[in-house]
Write a protein that holds these residues in place. Structure first.
Motif, PDB file in Angstrom:
ATOM      1  N   SER A  18       0.841  -1.190   0.000  1.00  0.00           N
ATOM      2  CA  SER A  18       0.000   0.000   0.000  1.00  0.00           C
ATOM      3  C   SER A  18       0.877   1.241   0.000  1.00  0.00           C
ATOM      4  O   SER A  18       1.941   1.245   0.621  1.00  0.00           O
ATOM      5  N   PRO A  19       0.457   2.306  -0.690  1.00  0.00           N
ATOM      6  CA  PRO A  19       1.237   3.542  -0.672  1.00  0.00           C
ATOM      7  C   PRO A  19       1.251   4.140   0.723  1.00  0.00           C
ATOM      8  O   PRO A  19       0.268   4.025   1.462  1.00  0.00           O
ATOM      9  N   PRO A  20       2.349   4.779   1.139  1.00  0.00           N
ATOM     10  CA  PRO A  20       2.411   5.352   2.479  1.00  0.00           C
ATOM     11  C   PRO A  20       1.478   6.536   2.640  1.00  0.00           C
ATOM     12  O   PRO A  20       1.097   7.189   1.661  1.00  0.00           O
ATOM     13  N   VAL A  21       1.105   6.809   3.873  1.00  0.00           N
ATOM     14  CA  VAL A  21       0.305   7.992   4.187  1.00  0.00           C
ATOM     15  C   VAL A  21       1.253   9.189   4.200  1.00  0.00           C
ATOM     16  O   VAL A  21       2.122   9.279   5.057  1.00  0.00           O
ATOM     17  N   THR A  22       1.124  10.072   3.228  1.00  0.00           N
ATOM     18  CA  THR A  22       2.071  11.172   3.092  1.00  0.00           C
ATOM     19  C   THR A  22       1.628  12.435   3.819  1.00  0.00           C
ATOM     20  O   THR A  22       2.433  13.345   4.025  1.00  0.00           O
ATOM     21  N   PRO A  24       0.882  15.221   6.587  1.00  0.00           N
ATOM     22  CA  PRO A  24       1.650  15.479   7.807  1.00  0.00           C
ATOM     23  C   PRO A  24       0.887  15.185   9.096  1.00  0.00           C
ATOM     24  O   PRO A  24       1.497  15.017  10.150  1.00  0.00           O
ATOM     25  N   ASP A  25      -0.437  15.126   9.003  1.00  0.00           N
ATOM     26  CA  ASP A  25      -1.251  14.949  10.210  1.00  0.00           C
ATOM     27  C   ASP A  25      -2.208  13.764  10.063  1.00  0.00           C
ATOM     28  O   ASP A  25      -3.436  13.942  10.123  1.00  0.00           O
ATOM     29  N   PRO A  26      -1.686  12.548   9.882  1.00  0.00           N
ATOM     30  CA  PRO A  26      -2.578  11.392   9.739  1.00  0.00           C
ATOM     31  C   PRO A  26      -3.410  11.177  10.989  1.00  0.00           C
ATOM     32  O   PRO A  26      -2.963  11.429  12.110  1.00  0.00           O
ATOM     33  N   ARG A  27      -4.635  10.728  10.784  1.00  0.00           N
ATOM     34  CA  ARG A  27      -5.541  10.432  11.893  1.00  0.00           C
ATOM     35  C   ARG A  27      -5.449   8.933  12.174  1.00  0.00           C
ATOM     36  O   ARG A  27      -5.711   8.113  11.286  1.00  0.00           O
ATOM     37  N   ILE A  28      -5.069   8.603  13.403  1.00  0.00           N
ATOM     38  CA  ILE A  28      -4.765   7.223  13.759  1.00  0.00           C
ATOM     39  C   ILE A  28      -5.723   6.761  14.853  1.00  0.00           C
ATOM     40  O   ILE A  28      -5.791   7.356  15.934  1.00  0.00           O
ATOM     41  N   LEU A  29      -6.451   5.702  14.559  1.00  0.00           N
ATOM     42  CA  LEU A  29      -7.448   5.153  15.484  1.00  0.00           C
ATOM     43  C   LEU A  29      -7.031   3.752  15.911  1.00  0.00           C
ATOM     44  O   LEU A  29      -6.686   2.921  15.069  1.00  0.00           O
ATOM     45  N   ALA A  30      -7.052   3.497  17.209  1.00  0.00           N
ATOM     46  CA  ALA A  30      -6.809   2.151  17.740  1.00  0.00           C
ATOM     47  C   ALA A  30      -8.095   1.648  18.375  1.00  0.00           C
ATOM     48  O   ALA A  30      -8.654   2.301  19.264  1.00  0.00           O
ATOM     49  N   ILE A  31      -8.583   0.504  17.914  1.00  0.00           N
ATOM     50  CA  ILE A  31      -9.748  -0.118  18.540  1.00  0.00           C
ATOM     51  C   ILE A  31      -9.269  -1.358  19.284  1.00  0.00           C
ATOM     52  O   ILE A  31      -8.518  -2.170  18.755  1.00  0.00           O
ATOM     53  N   GLY A  32      -9.674  -1.480  20.535  1.00  0.00           N
ATOM     54  CA  GLY A  32      -9.161  -2.568  21.357  1.00  0.00           C
ATOM     55  C   GLY A  32     -10.095  -2.921  22.490  1.00  0.00           C
ATOM     56  O   GLY A  32     -11.321  -2.837  22.366  1.00  0.00           O
ATOM     57  N   ILE A 108      -5.318   5.654   9.441  1.00  0.00           N
ATOM     58  CA  ILE A 108      -4.703   4.391   9.867  1.00  0.00           C
ATOM     59  C   ILE A 108      -5.540   3.807  10.989  1.00  0.00           C
ATOM     60  O   ILE A 108      -5.896   4.499  11.947  1.00  0.00           O
ATOM     61  N   LEU A 109      -5.845   2.527  10.864  1.00  0.00           N
ATOM     62  CA  LEU A 109      -6.622   1.819  11.881  1.00  0.00           C
ATOM     63  C   LEU A 109      -5.776   0.702  12.475  1.00  0.00           C
ATOM     64  O   LEU A 109      -5.241  -0.137  11.751  1.00  0.00           O
ATOM     65  N   ILE A 110      -5.669   0.695  13.802  1.00  0.00           N
ATOM     66  CA  ILE A 110      -4.974  -0.368  14.527  1.00  0.00           C
ATOM     67  C   ILE A 110      -6.031  -1.238  15.197  1.00  0.00           C
ATOM     68  O   ILE A 110      -6.804  -0.755  16.022  1.00  0.00           O
ATOM     69  N   ILE A 111      -6.064  -2.513  14.824  1.00  0.00           N
ATOM     70  CA  ILE A 111      -7.008  -3.469  15.413  1.00  0.00           C
ATOM     71  C   ILE A 111      -6.240  -4.293  16.438  1.00  0.00           C
ATOM     72  O   ILE A 111      -5.417  -5.130  16.093  1.00  0.00           O
ATOM     73  N   ARG A 112      -6.504  -4.034  17.730  1.00  0.00           N
ATOM     74  CA  ARG A 112      -5.745  -4.688  18.790  1.00  0.00           C
ATOM     75  C   ARG A 112      -6.704  -5.247  19.834  1.00  0.00           C
ATOM     76  O   ARG A 112      -6.843  -4.736  20.935  1.00  0.00           O
ATOM     77  N   PHE A 113      -7.450  -6.298  19.412  1.00  0.00           N
ATOM     78  CA  PHE A 113      -8.417  -6.898  20.324  1.00  0.00           C
ATOM     79  C   PHE A 113      -8.444  -8.407  20.118  1.00  0.00           C
ATOM     80  O   PHE A 113      -7.630  -8.971  19.405  1.00  0.00           O
ATOM     81  N   ALA A 139     -14.155   2.782   7.416  1.00  0.00           N
ATOM     82  CA  ALA A 139     -13.550   3.431   6.247  1.00  0.00           C
ATOM     83  C   ALA A 139     -14.573   4.275   5.503  1.00  0.00           C
ATOM     84  O   ALA A 139     -14.250   5.340   4.979  1.00  0.00           O
ATOM     85  N   ASP A 140     -15.810   3.786   5.430  1.00  0.00           N
ATOM     86  CA  ASP A 140     -16.900   4.515   4.779  1.00  0.00           C
ATOM     87  C   ASP A 140     -16.514   4.952   3.359  1.00  0.00           C
ATOM     88  O   ASP A 140     -16.786   6.076   2.947  1.00  0.00           O
ATOM     89  N   GLY A 141     -15.852   4.043   2.647  1.00  0.00           N
ATOM     90  CA  GLY A 141     -15.483   4.307   1.262  1.00  0.00           C
ATOM     91  C   GLY A 141     -14.161   5.021   1.072  1.00  0.00           C
ATOM     92  O   GLY A 141     -13.734   5.240  -0.069  1.00  0.00           O
ATOM     93  N   ARG A 142     -13.495   5.412   2.172  1.00  0.00           N
ATOM     94  CA  ARG A 142     -12.218   6.122   2.061  1.00  0.00           C
ATOM     95  C   ARG A 142     -11.040   5.140   2.060  1.00  0.00           C
ATOM     96  O   ARG A 142     -11.156   4.007   2.502  1.00  0.00           O
ATOM     97  N   GLU A 143      -9.870   5.610   1.605  1.00  0.00           N
ATOM     98  CA  GLU A 143      -8.633   4.830   1.739  1.00  0.00           C
ATOM     99  C   GLU A 143      -8.237   4.807   3.204  1.00  0.00           C
ATOM    100  O   GLU A 143      -8.258   5.848   3.877  1.00  0.00           O
ATOM    101  N   MET A 144      -7.867   3.636   3.698  1.00  0.00           N
ATOM    102  CA  MET A 144      -7.462   3.524   5.094  1.00  0.00           C
ATOM    103  C   MET A 144      -6.441   2.401   5.210  1.00  0.00           C
ATOM    104  O   MET A 144      -6.642   1.309   4.668  1.00  0.00           O
TER     105      MET A 144
END
Length: 220
Positions: A18-22, A24-32, A108-113, A139-144
Motif C-alpha cells: 500500500s502507498p504510504p500515508v504522506t 503530515p497529520d494522519p488520523r490514527i485510530l486504535a480499537i481494542g 490508519i486503523l490499529i485493530i488490537r483486540f 472506512a466509509d469508502g475512504r482509503e485507510m
C-alpha cells in the motif's frame, strides 16, 4: 485443513504494498479492549483511566506508541476506543454504535483486540468476516491503512481469524501472543485481582508498542 491450506496459499501469494500515508497529520485510530483503555473500576481494584495494567497513563502501549509515531509524524491525531461490545457480540453487531469512530475519519486503523472473544461462538470464518465489515464501516469508502495484531494471551482459534483477516485483505500483521506466555510481561503481584494482574505491565506495554511501531512506520 481447508483453513490452513488457504492461509498457506495466501501467505505465499505476492503482496501488494500500500502507498504510504504522506499527509503530515494522519488520523490514527486504535480499537481494542481493556489493554487499550479501561476506566476506573473499584470492584476489581483498578483505579487507572488508561490501558490496564500499566503503572501510569504515559506507560500504556497506546501512549508509548503515540510518542513513537510523533517522532515521525509530529502532527498526527490520535483516538482510541474500547470495543468490548463488538468482541462479545461480533456475530450480529450494529456498527452504528460506533458512528463517532467513523466520523473521526481515520487514515490508519490499529485493530488490537480479541482477548474477550469467546472462541466457542466462532463458526467458519465469521469473525474474520465481521472484522472486515467493521473496517468497511469505519472506512466509509475512504482509503485507510490497516494493522492487525494477534491476541496478547495465546488463543489459537481467535488468532487464526485475526491472521486470516490480515492476509486475505493485505493488512499489516503484528504477532503478540508470545508476549502473553511470559509473566515478565504482565503486572503479576501489583494488583490483588488476578485478572487485572495478568494484563500487560509496563514492560509488556512497551514491547507491544515497539512491535506495532516497527510495522506501522512502514505506512508513513
Amino acid at each position: 485443513m481447508i483453513l490452513w491450506t488457504f492461509i498457506l496459499w495466501t501467505s505465499c501469494a505476492p503482496q501488494i504494498e500500500s502507498p504510504p500515508v504522506t499527509k503530515p497529520d494522519p488520523r490514527i485510530l486504535a480499537i481494542g479492549n481493556s489493554i487499550t483503555w479501561h476506566p476506573p473500576s473499584a470492584e476489581i481494584g483498578w483505579s487507572g483511566n488508561w490501558g490496564m495494567a500499566a503503572s501510569s497513563a504515559d506507560k500504556d502501549y497506546f501512549s508509548l506508541l503515540e510518542n513513537l509515531i510523533r517522532s515521525k509524524k509530529p502532527e498526527a491525531v490520535f483516538m482510541r476506543e474500547n470495543v468490548f461490545p463488538f468482541e462479545r457480540g461480533f456475530e450480529s453487531f450494529d456498527f452504528t454504535f460506533y458512528n463517532h469512530l467513523k466520523d473521526f475519519e481515520p487514515d490508519i486503523l490499529i485493530i488490537r483486540f480479541g482477548e474477550n472473544i469467546d472462541s466457542e461462538t466462532i463458526e467458519g470464518n465469521m469473525l474474520a468476516n465481521s472484522i472486515k465489515d467493521f473496517v468497511d464501516f469505519l472506512a466509509d469508502g475512504r482509503e485507510m491503512q490497516i494493522l492487525v495484531t494477534t491476541t496478547f494471551w495465546p488463543n489459537e482459534i481467535v488468532n487464526q481469524q485475526l491472521i486470516l483477516s490480515a492476509e486475505t485483505n493485505n493488512w499489516e500483521l503484528v504477532r503478540l501472543s508470545d508476549l502473553g506466555s511470559l509473566e515478565e510481561n504482565m503486572a503479576i503481584g501489583l494488583f490483588s485481582n488476578e485478572a487485572v494482574a495478568r494484563h500487560p505491565g509496563d514492560l509488556g506495554m512497551e514491547r507491544i508498542a515497539v512491535r506495532i511501531f516497527n510495522v506501522l512506520k512502514k505506512l508513513f
